[in-house]
Scaffold this active site. Structure first.
Site, short mmCIF file in Angstrom:
data_model
loop_
_atom_site.label_atom_id
_atom_site.label_comp_id
_atom_site.label_asym_id
_atom_site.label_seq_id
_atom_site.Cartn_x
_atom_site.Cartn_y
_atom_site.Cartn_z
N ASP A 162 3.61 -5.70 2.98
CA ASP A 162 3.28 -4.56 3.85
C ASP A 162 4.15 -4.67 5.10
OD1 ASP A 162 2.24 -2.53 5.33
OD2 ASP A 162 0.22 -3.34 5.48
N GLU A 221 -5.23 2.02 2.16
CA GLU A 221 -5.25 0.80 3.00
C GLU A 221 -5.50 1.14 4.46
OE1 GLU A 221 -3.36 -2.23 5.73
OE2 GLU A 221 -2.91 -0.12 5.47
N GLU A 222 -4.86 2.25 4.90
CA GLU A 222 -4.85 2.59 6.33
C GLU A 222 -6.21 3.02 6.87
OE1 GLU A 222 -2.45 1.97 8.18
OE2 GLU A 222 -0.51 2.28 7.20
N ASP A 264 5.92 1.34 6.92
CA ASP A 264 4.49 1.09 6.68
C ASP A 264 3.93 2.14 5.73
OD1 ASP A 264 1.89 0.24 6.83
OD2 ASP A 264 1.57 0.86 8.90
N HIS A 309 2.79 4.22 12.16
CA HIS A 309 1.69 5.15 12.41
C HIS A 309 2.12 6.34 13.27
CE1 HIS A 309 -1.30 1.58 11.67
NE2 HIS A 309 -0.52 1.82 10.64
N HIS A 356 0.82 -1.22 0.00
CA HIS A 356 0.00 0.00 0.00
C HIS A 356 0.85 1.26 0.00
CE1 HIS A 356 0.15 1.11 4.37
NE2 HIS A 356 0.23 -0.19 4.57
N1 BES Z 1 1.01 -2.47 7.99
C1 BES Z 1 -0.15 -2.50 8.82
C2 BES Z 1 -0.52 -3.91 9.19
C3 BES Z 1 0.30 -4.57 10.27
C4 BES Z 1 0.78 -3.87 11.35
C5 BES Z 1 0.47 -5.94 10.19
C6 BES Z 1 1.51 -4.55 12.33
C7 BES Z 1 1.15 -6.61 11.17
C8 BES Z 1 1.67 -5.90 12.25
C9 BES Z 1 -1.32 -1.85 8.10
O1 BES Z 1 -0.94 -0.77 7.32
C10 BES Z 1 -2.28 -1.34 9.14
O2 BES Z 1 -1.95 -0.40 9.80
N2 BES Z 1 -3.45 -1.95 9.28
C11 BES Z 1 -4.43 -1.47 10.21
C12 BES Z 1 -5.76 -2.06 9.87
C13 BES Z 1 -6.37 -1.38 8.67
C14 BES Z 1 -7.47 -2.19 8.09
C15 BES Z 1 -6.90 -0.03 9.03
C16 BES Z 1 -4.03 -1.84 11.62
O3 BES Z 1 -3.20 -2.72 11.80
O4 BES Z 1 -4.55 -1.23 12.54
ZN ZN Z 2 -0.43 0.81 8.74
#
Ligand code: BES
Ligand code: ZN
Length: 410
Positions: A291, A263-264, A229, A368, A210
């Site tokens: 990712d 994605e976020e 990220d 983040h 993403h």
């Molecule tokens: N890169 C993250 C996913 C992630 C974080 C996987 C830490 C494994 C460990 C992704 O960009 C993310 O932040 N996903 C969100 C969920 C999304 C659907 C809003 C999250 O993890 O809160």
């Molecule tokens: Zn993220």
């Protein structure tokens, strides 16, 4: 007073009385048990909650205050050290259909061969992948914009610039196209580079990451470098593109490299693309998600995510690592409901895998935040390049669909 105005007034009053920051529109979203509990405890506004029992866990579909979602993601990461994943849906019907497809788990694609039979081609190209290229792409993506959020100027420019630079990589190849996928509800576009397959062009292999970044509540001026990220994932796959194109490799199946928008904020970009492909009956034979690839955080090199991914393809990816990258330590872990874009492919009936940088207890703690910069990875792309190698092997082995053709005699 008409009823809708009365409803509006009472919900506004409720918001004021509770005194939370709850001010966003209500959106349809689905999430796992932990995330749902946290939201309730935070007093987030939610309506029409319905539980859906999937084989592995119960998922809650609801209308929820959109502004509660960034905090939800942060709280789950901080308190539970895993993703507070959620999927934003266009409507209740679309949410229900997505959950029903997760349940059935049947995809539109036929059986594919996971035989490893392109060693000559893969081994010829692996040494061409360069850590310095991945590193400079991460630096570029994470420093050229204040952020790459899906609604900001930075987010829009990052997409336009990426499309431009992918077009430069594709210059001179008539079988390669670069297109931006427009999302009608927000300005950031996804970017798709396609290498057309020679003999089975209708069968598509997807490698994605993403493009957007976030620090939770993100605006024009927020500093969200998102180096790990997910500049790292986009940089890892872009290096595969560079090597495939400069070497003149021609896949039998069509290869698509995708930088997803949004994605976020609930997998919105990838969900739109995967749903569009399903609606058009496109045959995606496999999807690989990259990712977070550049923070090792322990002794594992690659952690295969086992939930909401396909077990058979996951084994193929492990086999590729064992065969081509035998020194790497590969382990398994689960990241929870909808933690990244692989879930969009899975929920649309496709086969997806997600090799990740570290176990859930050891992933990059700076994501983040404005501190998600490449110095947290020692200013190198030493870890991310491993994922380029794995993705190159995946692209050629699945893209060739059988042994590579014997070169014609001169
Ligand atoms: N890169 C993250 C996913 C992630 C974080 C996987 C830490 C494994 C460990 C992704 O960009 C993310 O932040 N996903 C969100 C969920 C999304 C659907 C809003 C999250 O993890 O809160
Ligand atoms: Zn993220």
């Amino acid at each position: 007073m008409n009823p809708s105005r009365a409803a509006w007034l009472s919900s506004t009053l409720a918001t004021c009385l509770v005194g939370t920051a709850s001010a966003g529109p209500l959106v349809w979203a689905s999430m796992g048990e932990d995330a749902y509990r946290l939201l309730r405890r935070a007093g987030a506004q939610m309506e029409q909650v319905e539980p859906h029992a999937l084989p592995s866990e119960t998922i809650y579909l609801m209308r929820v205050d959109e502004d509660a979602l960034p905090r939800l993601s942060r709280d789950v990461h901080e308190q539970l050290h895993r993703c507070g994943g959620y999927i934003v849906h266009a409507s209740r019907a679309e949410g229900r259909q997505t959950l029903a497809r997760f349940k059935s788990g049947v995809g539109p694609q036929g059986k594919v061969s996971y035989a490893i039979d392109d060693a000559a081609e893969v081994n010829a190209l692996l040494p061409q992948l360069q850590e310095s290229q991945v590193r400079s792409s991460i630096v570029q993506l994470s420093t050229a914009y204040k952020n790459r959020y899906y609604t900001t100027t930075g987010g829009v420019n990052a997409s336009d610039d990426l499309a431009q630079s992918w077009k430069q990589l594709a210059a001179g190849r008539t079988d390669v196209t670069v297109k931006q996928f427009t999302h009608p509800s927000w300005p950031q576009k996804s970017v798709i580079l396609t290498i057309k397959g020679t003999t089975r062009p209708k069968q598509i292999v997807v490698i994605g990451g993403h493009l957007d970044s976030t620090v939770g509540f993100t605006n024009e001026n927020s500093i969200a470098p998102g180096a790990d990220d997910d500049a790292s994932g986009v940089a890892s796959l872009q290096e595969v593109v560079r090597v495939l194109l400069t070497s003149g490799y021609q896949p039998r199946r069509t290869l698509q490299f995708i930088a997803y928008a949004a994605e976020e904020v609930g997998l919105r970009g990838s969900a739109a693309i995967a749903a569009d492909y399903r609606a058009k009956g496109k045959k995606v034979v496999g999807a690989l998600q990259l990712d977070m690839t550049n923070y090792q955080g322990g002794t594992n090199d690659i952690t295969m995510i086992t939930d909401y991914t396909n077990a058979a393809q996951n084994q193929f990816v492990r086999d590729l690592a064992a065969y081509y990258l035998p020194t790497l330590v590969v382990k398994n872990d689960a990241c929870g409901y909808a933690c990244s874009d692989h879930a969009s492919w899975t929920s649309n009936g496709y086969v997806a895998s997600f090799p990740f940088e570290a176990p859930m207890s050891q992933y990059n703690p700076y994501i983040h935040t404005s501190q998600d910069t490449i110095d947290k990875s020692g200013n190198t792309a030493d870890h991310a390049i491993k994922f380029s190698r794995l993705a190159l092997a995946y692209a050629i082995e699945l893209g060739s669909d059988g042994p590579a053709p014997v070169a014609p005699r001169k």
